[in-house]
Design an enzyme around this catalytic site. Sequence first.
Site, PDB file in Angstrom:
ATOM      1  N   ASP A  89       0.221  -1.405  -0.195  1.00 40.77           N
ATOM      2  CA  ASP A  89      -0.643   0.238  -0.091  1.00 40.77           C
ATOM      3  C   ASP A  89       1.034   0.982   0.167  1.00 40.77           C
ATOM      4  O   ASP A  89       0.776   2.159   0.270  1.00 40.77           O
ATOM      5  CB  ASP A  89      -0.719   0.278   0.739  1.00 40.77           C
ATOM      6  CG  ASP A  89      -0.904   0.127   2.640  1.00 40.77           C
ATOM      7  OD1 ASP A  89       1.069  -0.378   2.194  1.00 40.77           O
ATOM      8  OD2 ASP A  89      -0.634   0.357   3.692  1.00 40.77           O
ATOM      9  N   GLU A  90       2.107   1.060  -0.402  1.00 37.46           N
ATOM     10  CA  GLU A  90       2.911   2.608  -0.243  1.00 37.46           C
ATOM     11  C   GLU A  90       4.305   2.107  -1.607  1.00 37.46           C
ATOM     12  O   GLU A  90       4.884   1.257  -2.198  1.00 37.46           O
ATOM     13  CB  GLU A  90       3.521   2.210   1.199  1.00 37.46           C
ATOM     14  CG  GLU A  90       4.522   3.439   1.278  1.00 37.46           C
ATOM     15  CD  GLU A  90       4.815   2.915   2.323  1.00 37.46           C
ATOM     16  OE1 GLU A  90       4.642   4.142   3.140  1.00 37.46           O
ATOM     17  OE2 GLU A  90       5.341   1.891   2.610  1.00 37.46           O
TER      18      GLU A  90
END
Length: 413
Positions: free
Chosen positions: A95-96
């Site tokens: 998620d990054e």
Amino acid sequence: MDAFFVSVEELYDPALKGKAVVVGGKANERGVVSAASYEARKFGVHSALPLRTAYKLCPHAIFIEGHPERYREYSGRVYEIFRQFTPAVEMASVDEAYLDMTGTERLHGPPLRAAHLLHEAVKAQTQLNCSIGIATSRLVAKIASDQAKPNGILRVLPGVEARFLAPLEVRKVPGVGKVTEKQLHEIGIRRIGDLAALDEKLLEARFGKWGLALAGKAQGLDAGSWFDGEIGERGDPKSISHEHTYGEDTKDQARLEATLAHLAEKVGRRLREHGLSARTVQLKLRYTDFSTITRAHTMASPTQLDIDLIEESRALLRANWDTRRTVRLIGMQASGFDDAQEQMGLLEDGRTERWRKALSAADKLRDRFGEGAVALGSGMGGHYRERVQENPAALPGKEPGKEPGKEPGKPGG
DNA sequence: TCTGGGGTCCTAGGACCC
DNA sequence: TCTGGGGTCCTAGGACCC
């Protein structure tokens, strides 16, 4: 991505929106919170908190196991969106991501404008919120995006990095965890500004190489840290592992070996997916008192076969498990990779080839019917080896056999 | 509070080699 | 015979990240 796991779950079940949601497992299970909705966070629930503690803080929260496949899928979607903005994209986790926007100004306009377009594109194509930090280094960009949450954009102009960082707590620096934070507090350093004012030599004397990197970070520099270097695709993994924590601790050897076999199969499958072979197998045991040991063995030649991983890890278990002690967690890791393709043909004998074909057939069945569709006939009293030698081409796990234990995904055959 | 699972990187010591 | 120096590989543990 903002509250990523929770947000993806909301896409599949809109009734969750606005509620206290905890992803990670059931309220009374062993485990920790993977993600909490902003509503749940109001009650002090946050990631890494034990589920049972989260339940005490927020009993009305909705607890869900989560769906890793869905998160991977959405992670892939946002990656594709990022790639429309720049070819230099690096997913730092599910998620990054880091985007090197150098030289894209004619295409997307100045930084804030580009970030706004990116933010809109992610929202339009996935309905998910994200936050964006813009800076001249990854470190500052990351911290800026943290400060921008939720759903915001923050730019730190070139030249003011140190001033931006100075008032923030040292804990905000990626790499400074509980232990380093405590050590810094002990010498009176609470904010990044305090750190920046400190003599580099002093930091080096106290923390070694890490202290020097820390001095750089306080100025907003990537140098000396693990994300030093170009932004781009990540290469092959350096290790592949699986582990399992039991619902209740056990000292049942058959059960431990059955779990280990199951973990080894999962590791083997992923080795084959990556086209890698491993030379080192590591066993991990965590006892009831939470003390943890790891024991490794390096083989003369690399393997990607379940049977080898099972035998190696089982030998490690038999040699190192203190049978008087109950086990909370068992795990295994493969590392020391060689490119599998190079090995094949060179070293492959008849046995190896037959196993590789059988395993790739089993992998395909798992693709079609799910992870529980097939498993090696292991943990059934250790007789699979003999059966295999009678008929080496037999598909592993074809016979149902007896259920040795109740380990996750352990199929009925 | 009672502590997941999947990773990365670093340190430090010992074996071994030249 | 009272003991170098550099290098690599392996192992174990620990901090840290999401």
